[in-house]
Enzyme design. Structure first.
Site, short mmCIF file in Angstrom:
data_model
loop_
_atom_site.label_atom_id
_atom_site.label_comp_id
_atom_site.label_asym_id
_atom_site.label_seq_id
_atom_site.Cartn_x
_atom_site.Cartn_y
_atom_site.Cartn_z
N GLU A 1 0.81 -1.21 0.00
CA GLU A 1 0.00 0.00 0.00
C GLU A 1 0.85 1.28 0.00
OE1 GLU A 1 -2.71 0.39 3.30
OE2 GLU A 1 -3.90 1.88 2.22
N GLU B 1 -12.49 1.86 3.35
CA GLU B 1 -11.67 2.03 4.55
C GLU B 1 -11.79 3.47 5.02
OE1 GLU B 1 -7.25 0.71 6.02
OE2 GLU B 1 -7.42 2.28 4.52
C1 LER Z 1 -4.16 1.13 5.94
O1 LER Z 1 -4.84 0.58 4.85
C2 LER Z 1 -4.08 2.58 5.85
O2 LER Z 1 -4.57 3.18 4.93
C3 LER Z 1 -3.36 3.30 6.91
O3 LER Z 1 -3.64 4.67 6.86
C4 LER Z 1 -3.67 2.81 8.28
O4 LER Z 1 -4.96 3.13 8.63
MN MN Z 2 -5.62 2.13 3.28
#
Ligand code: LER
Ligand code: MN
Length: 283
Positions: free
Chosen positions: A156, A250
Site C-alpha cells: 500500500e 476504509e
Molecule cells: C491502511 O490501509 C491505511 O490506509 C493506513 O492509513 C492505516 O490506517
Molecule cells: Mn488504506
C-alpha cells in the site's frame, strides 16, 4: 454484485479503536451478514493475529451469504505489536515475516489477498540504505512464499506522515518492477493519494497495470461524497484501466457505521449509474 462494473468490500474488525477507519466492529460473522444485506460484494477483515480467526466458520458464512473475503488488513500488527519489515533489529524483522506468513496461510484458506501497509514501518533516513536493503530482502522472501501459496500481496502507498518511504504510486511502481513478482501488486488508497499524488486520476491511468486493490475514503477520511475528492474522476480512471479487483471502504464509521456504509455505497452507485447512462450502457 453491487455495481455494473466495480466490486465493493466493506471493512470489518473484531475489535479496533473507534477512531480507526473501519466500518464494522465486533463479531465477524455478523459483519459478513450485514455487509451482504447492504449490497457489498466482499468484506475486508482487519485482524491482529491470523490465529484469531475461525476459518471454517467464516468460510461457511461467506458461502451461505454468497460473499467473499477480499483482503486481510495487517496494520494492527504494526500499530499494536510494532512489527515492521524495515526494522533493523533482525529478531523483530523475523517476527514480522512470521506474522505475515501466517496472514498468507490464512489468505490461502479464505481465498483472499494480504495487505502490507503500515507494516512497511517508519525508517530513519540516516540509515536509509540499510532499511531499504532489509525491506527488499523481506519482500522477496514474502513474494516467494506468496507465489508458492498462490496468494496476492498488495503493497500500500501510504502518506508520508504514517510511512515515510514509497509514498507515491510512481515510487511504489518502480519498486515493484525491481521485484518482478506476479503475486505483488499495489494497493492505492484515495485518502493517501489525495495527500501525495499530483494528479490522482493520471497516476491511476499511468500505473493501472500495477493496481491490484483499492481503498476508498474521502479527503477527510469520511465516506465518499463527504469531502472534496472527485470520485467520478477516480471511478472513470478505474473503468478506463479495466480494473477488476475490489474497492474496500476504509473510512471512519461516522456518524455511525450503518449510515457511513449506506451513504458511501449509494453515492458511488449513483455515480456509476450516471456514467453508464452517459455511455448508454444498460445497468
Ligand atoms: C491502511 O490501509 C491505511 O490506509 C493506513 O492509513 C492505516 O490506517
Ligand atoms: Mn488504506
Amino acid at each position: 454484485m453491487a455495481g455494473f462494473a466495480l466490486k465493493y468490500s466493506s471493512t470489518a474488525a473484531i475489535r479496533a479503536p473507534g477512531t480507526s477507519p473501519i466500518l464494522f466492529k465486533g463479531d465477524l460473522c455478523s459483519s459478513i451478514i450485514k455487509s451482504k444485506n447492504y449490497g457489498f460484494d466482499a468484506v475486508e477483515i482487519h485482524i491482529r493475529r491470523p490465529d484469531e480467526i475461525e476459518i471454517d466458520k467464516i468460510n461457511e458464512y461467506c458461502f451461505k451469504n454468497n460473499i467473499t473475503i477480499s483482503t486481510i488488513g495487517t496494520g494492527m500488527s504494526y500499530v499494536i505489536d510494532r512489527l515492521s519489515l524495515t526494522d533493523l533489529n533482525w529478531q523483530k524483522r523475523k517476527m514480522a515475516i512470521e506474522r505475515l506468513k501466517g496472514y498468507i496461510d490464512l489468505a490461502e484458506k479464505l481465498n483472499s489477498g494480504v495487505i502490507i501497509g503500515s507494516m512497511r514501518g517508519k525508517i530513519d533516513f540516516d540509515n536509509y540504505n540499510k532499511h531499504l536493503s532489509v525491506y527488499r530482502e523481506n519482500i522477496l522472501e514474502l513474494t516467494d512464499y506468496a507465489e508458492y501459496k498462490d496468494v496476492p500481496i498488495y503493497l500500500e502507498t501510504i502518506n508520508r506522515y504514517e510511512v515515510n518511504f514509497h509514498n507515491t504510486i510512481e515510487e511504489m511502481a518502480d519498486f515493484l518492477s525491481s521485484i518482478n513478482s506476479s503475486r505483488l501488486k499495489i494497493l492505492i488508497d484515495t485518502f493517501h493519494m489525495n495527500i501525495e499524488e499530483a494528479d490522482m486520476e493520471e497516476s491511476i491511468k499511468k500505473y493501472g497495470n500495477y493496481v491490484g486493490h483499492v481503498h476508498f475514503a474521502d479527503s477527510n477520511r469520511r465516506y465518499p461524497g463527504k469531502g472534496h475528492i472527485s470520485f467520478r474522476g477516480i471511478i472513470n480512471a478505474l473503468i478506463e484501466i479495466g480494473y477488476e479487483g475490489y474497492i474496500a471502504f476504509e473510512y471512519l464509521p461516522y456518524p455511525d457505521p450503518d449510515t457511513a456504509a449506506k451513504k458511501g455505497l449509494d453515492y458511488l452507485l449513483a455515480i456509476e449509474k450516471s456514467i453508464a447512462a452517459k455511455e448508454n450502457l444498460l445497468l
